[in-house]
Scaffold this motif. Structure first.
Motif, PDB file in Angstrom:
ATOM      1  N   UNK A 180      10.484   1.912   2.576  1.00 54.36           N
ATOM      2  CA  UNK A 180       9.048   1.809   2.070  1.00 54.36           C
ATOM      3  C   UNK A 180       8.593   0.645   2.621  1.00 54.36           C
ATOM      4  N   UNK A 181       7.472   0.984   3.717  1.00 50.81           N
ATOM      5  CA  UNK A 181       6.633  -0.268   3.860  1.00 50.81           C
ATOM      6  C   UNK A 181       6.526  -1.693   2.658  1.00 50.81           C
ATOM      7  N   UNK A 182       5.848  -2.550   2.484  1.00 50.89           N
ATOM      8  CA  UNK A 182       6.327  -3.179   1.946  1.00 50.89           C
ATOM      9  C   UNK A 182       4.763  -4.545   1.961  1.00 50.89           C
ATOM     10  N   UNK A 183       4.211  -4.615   0.226  1.00 52.52           N
ATOM     11  CA  UNK A 183       3.188  -5.818   0.500  1.00 52.52           C
ATOM     12  C   UNK A 183       4.292  -7.010   1.519  1.00 52.52           C
ATOM     13  N   UNK A 184       4.013  -7.914   1.943  1.00 56.30           N
ATOM     14  CA  UNK A 184       4.399  -9.228   2.714  1.00 56.30           C
ATOM     15  C   UNK A 184       3.496 -10.522   2.238  1.00 56.30           C
ATOM     16  N   UNK A 185       2.405 -10.134   2.144  1.00 54.04           N
ATOM     17  CA  UNK A 185       1.091 -11.692   1.411  1.00 54.04           C
ATOM     18  C   UNK A 185       0.318 -11.358   0.986  1.00 54.04           C
ATOM     19  N   UNK A 186      -1.043 -12.257   0.596  1.00 49.11           N
ATOM     20  CA  UNK A 186      -1.795 -11.855   0.395  1.00 49.11           C
ATOM     21  C   UNK A 186      -2.729 -13.041  -0.052  1.00 49.11           C
ATOM     22  N   UNK A 187      -4.010 -13.149   0.656  1.00 54.24           N
ATOM     23  CA  UNK A 187      -4.334 -14.029   1.066  1.00 54.24           C
ATOM     24  C   UNK A 187      -4.813 -15.497  -0.005  1.00 54.24           C
ATOM     25  N   UNK A 189      -2.381 -17.409  -1.255  1.00 53.05           N
ATOM     26  CA  UNK A 189      -0.959 -17.395  -1.722  1.00 53.05           C
ATOM     27  C   UNK A 189      -1.333 -16.548  -2.560  1.00 53.05           C
ATOM     28  N   UNK A 190      -1.731 -15.669  -3.600  1.00 58.09           N
ATOM     29  CA  UNK A 190      -2.196 -15.263  -4.557  1.00 58.09           C
ATOM     30  C   UNK A 190      -0.743 -14.633  -5.118  1.00 58.09           C
ATOM     31  N   UNK A 191      -0.812 -15.327  -6.249  1.00 54.21           N
ATOM     32  CA  UNK A 191       1.116 -14.889  -6.486  1.00 54.21           C
ATOM     33  C   UNK A 191       0.993 -13.272  -7.244  1.00 54.21           C
ATOM     34  N   UNK A 192      -1.172 -12.709  -8.339  1.00 52.46           N
ATOM     35  CA  UNK A 192      -0.683 -11.519  -8.462  1.00 52.46           C
ATOM     36  C   UNK A 192      -2.154 -10.539  -7.735  1.00 52.46           C
ATOM     37  N   UNK A 193      -1.930  -9.693  -7.686  1.00 54.32           N
ATOM     38  CA  UNK A 193      -2.419  -8.234  -6.593  1.00 54.32           C
ATOM     39  C   UNK A 193      -3.868  -7.725  -7.648  1.00 54.32           C
ATOM     40  N   UNK A 194      -5.518  -7.923  -7.781  1.00 54.10           N
ATOM     41  CA  UNK A 194      -5.635  -6.645  -8.074  1.00 54.10           C
ATOM     42  C   UNK A 194      -6.533  -5.682  -7.544  1.00 54.10           C
ATOM     43  N   UNK A 195      -7.489  -5.303  -8.283  1.00 51.33           N
ATOM     44  CA  UNK A 195      -8.354  -4.186  -7.900  1.00 51.33           C
ATOM     45  C   UNK A 195      -9.433  -4.960  -6.820  1.00 51.33           C
ATOM     46  N   UNK A 196      -9.876  -4.710  -5.501  1.00 45.17           N
ATOM     47  CA  UNK A 196     -10.996  -5.431  -5.231  1.00 45.17           C
ATOM     48  C   UNK A 196     -10.165  -6.617  -3.905  1.00 45.17           C
ATOM     49  N   UNK A 197      -8.879  -6.561  -4.131  1.00 46.94           N
ATOM     50  CA  UNK A 197      -7.901  -8.673  -3.053  1.00 46.94           C
ATOM     51  C   UNK A 197      -7.470  -7.230  -1.617  1.00 46.94           C
ATOM     52  N   UNK A 198      -7.102  -8.266  -0.792  1.00 45.11           N
ATOM     53  CA  UNK A 198      -6.863  -7.712   0.297  1.00 45.11           C
ATOM     54  C   UNK A 198      -5.888  -7.710   0.646  1.00 45.11           C
ATOM     55  N   UNK A 200      -1.465  -7.860   3.138  1.00 49.26           N
ATOM     56  CA  UNK A 200      -0.959  -7.673   4.215  1.00 49.26           C
ATOM     57  C   UNK A 200       0.208  -7.114   4.087  1.00 49.26           C
ATOM     58  N   UNK A 201       0.690  -5.662   4.838  1.00 45.92           N
ATOM     59  CA  UNK A 201       1.929  -5.025   4.997  1.00 45.92           C
ATOM     60  C   UNK A 201       2.590  -4.892   5.862  1.00 45.92           C
ATOM     61  N   UNK A 202       3.741  -4.859   5.733  1.00 48.73           N
ATOM     62  CA  UNK A 202       4.795  -4.288   7.037  1.00 48.73           C
ATOM     63  C   UNK A 202       5.705  -2.973   6.420  1.00 48.73           C
ATOM     64  N   UNK A 203       5.979  -2.476   8.059  1.00 45.98           N
ATOM     65  CA  UNK A 203       6.462  -1.312   7.494  1.00 45.98           C
ATOM     66  C   UNK A 203       7.787  -1.406   8.422  1.00 45.98           C
ATOM     67  N   UNK A 204       8.180  -0.154   8.183  1.00 43.51           N
ATOM     68  CA  UNK A 204      10.077  -0.272   9.167  1.00 43.51           C
ATOM     69  C   UNK A 204       9.679  -1.129  10.374  1.00 43.51           C
ATOM     70  N   UNK A 205      10.584  -1.375  11.501  1.00 39.64           N
ATOM     71  CA  UNK A 205      10.819  -1.533  12.644  1.00 39.64           C
ATOM     72  C   UNK A 205      10.169   0.033  13.446  1.00 39.64           C
TER      73      UNK A 205
END
Length: 408
Positions: A180-187, A189-198, A200-205
């Motif tokens: 499945x698509x996966x989260x690759x980054x957060x603004x 360099x945040x380690x923990x992500x919660x509601x209201x955050x943005x 970035x994710x990538x799907x398969x080729x």
């Protein structure tokens, strides 16, 4: 009924057609959303002719009960009968007055009548109710009134107990989550992500994340799937994905031309952009995304399974570690392959302990005490070999390994 027909006939042609359309919509929708099976109707018709034995009545069944807002068909069945899942018999006691058992409204009165060794139930409109006859002569003018009777009818069970799990609970096949698509980054360099955050994710080729619907697409966020094993055979029956929250896809994947150190342009992938709109637990890079399912209109009419069922509790859902109580959710090792469907009610059995018989001198044999009933559960989301079930009632709590069988 005759007065209602005369009132509709007195309306102008356009209003009369509108009233007919509204009536058809009001009484058709609940039947589609909560169907009555031929078996349930046959049971009701049989009871309608003969009533039910007094032995099947609940010990404290009232002679008269006024339906209140918040009551459910399960509540009423438990009030009058010893077995709540036998609601078709409750309906059969009142078949002449209640054409559709899912259309019972607050303010109506249920009257229990005992005759010999049998009992019947009839419906009586409460004083001052919608259908009460007027006591004074009043002058009325034809008009069309729109009222959603479907929303006012009693639900089979309180929907808020089940609906959250329809989006959260998920059984997946081995390897599905890893693809499945996966989260690759957060603004930042945040380690923990919660509601209201943005994020970035990538799907398969071959399956990049792209916006399909206007305003964005909703995804659910999961973490590594945990294998669910049969408590007896230890065979893996499926994998339960840990639900973390939901995200909204606001911008799809793209590509960008970026100059390298030598001045040559390189084309690099640009991940999709998502906003976290709800969070059950904190998320992190590497968590997976699956499309949110469409909202389903499912009937949760409690009823006994048609065939024999013998299963066991596999795991607790959510934060339950050792014991699950009323209105909590468990996973059992039976599913659609075993004939289970949404609404099937199962009895919970607590296994009798093994003890040493010391009842007489010299006696030291090992014995096992009988299994004892410890409550009821209802299947609400079946998969092929596993099912999620809501605990309707329990005395001592439910634990992994407890048996589940037909309610009678």
């Amino acid at each position: 009924m005759m007065a209602q027909r005369e009132a509709v006939a007195a309306l102008p042609p356009l209003a009369r057609r509108a009233a007919a359309v509204l009536a058809a919509a009001v009484f058709a929708l609940p039947a589609l959303a909560q169907p009555v099976t031929p078996g349930q109707r046959a049971t009701a018709q049989q009871v309608a002719q003969s009533g039910v034995p007094l032995s099947e009545l609940a010990p404290n069944a009232p002679d008269r009960y006024t339906v209140k807002r918040g009551d459910t068909l399960w509540d009423l069945s438990r009030l009058f009968l010893t077995s709540p899942w036998r609601w078709p018999e409750l309906w059969g006691m009142n078949l002449q007055d209640v054409r559709n058992p899912h259309l019972i409204y607050p303010g109506q009165q249920l009257v229990l009548e005992r005759d010999g060794d049998r009992a019947r139930l009839r419906l009586q409109q409460a004083q001052g109710g919608i259908d009460s006859p007027p006591t004074d002569t009043i002058r009325v003018s034809p008009r069309v009134r729109i009222e959603s009777l479907a929303d006012a009818a009693l639900p089979t069970l309180q929907p808020h107990l089940i609906e959250p799990f329809l989006a959260e609970a998920l059984i997946v096949e081995e390897g599905l989550l890893e693809q499945a698509p996966r989260i690759v980054a957060a603004p930042e360099h945040r380690v923990l992500i919660t509601r209201g955050d943005r994020v970035y994710a990538r799907g398969g080729a071959e399956t990049p994340l792209m916006v399909k619907a206007r305003g964005g697409d909703e995804y659910r966020v999961f973490r590594s799937a945990v294998p669910l094993r049969d408590p007896v055979t230890r065979k893996v029956l499926g994998y339960e994905a840990q639900y973390l929250g939901s995200a909204l896809l606001v911008r799809g994947e793209d590509k960008a031309s970026v100059p390298d150190r030598g001045g040559d342009a390189r084309e690099l992938p640009v991940p999709a952009t998502l906003d976290i709109v709800s969070a059950r637990s904190e998320m992190r890079v590497g968590d997976r995304l699956l499309p949110a399912p469409e909202r389903q209109l499912v009937s949760y009419t409690p009823r006994a399974p048609e065939g024999a069922v013998e299963g066991a509790v596999v795991s607790m859902y959510g934060d339950s570690v050792a014991l699950a109580g009323q209105n909590q959710v468990v996973v059992i090792n039976k599913g659609t392959a075993d004939g289970l469907a949404s609404g099937h009610v199962l009895a919970i059995l607590r296994a009798g302990p093994r003890i040493v018989d010391r009842s007489q001198p010299g006696e030291r044999s090992e014995i096992k005490l009988p299994n004892e009933r410890n409550g009821l559960m209802m299947v609400f989301r079946p998969f092929e070999r596993l099912s999620y079930a809501l605990i309707l009632e329990t005395g001592d709590g439910v634990k992994v390994g407890d048996r589940v069988v037909n309610p009678r």
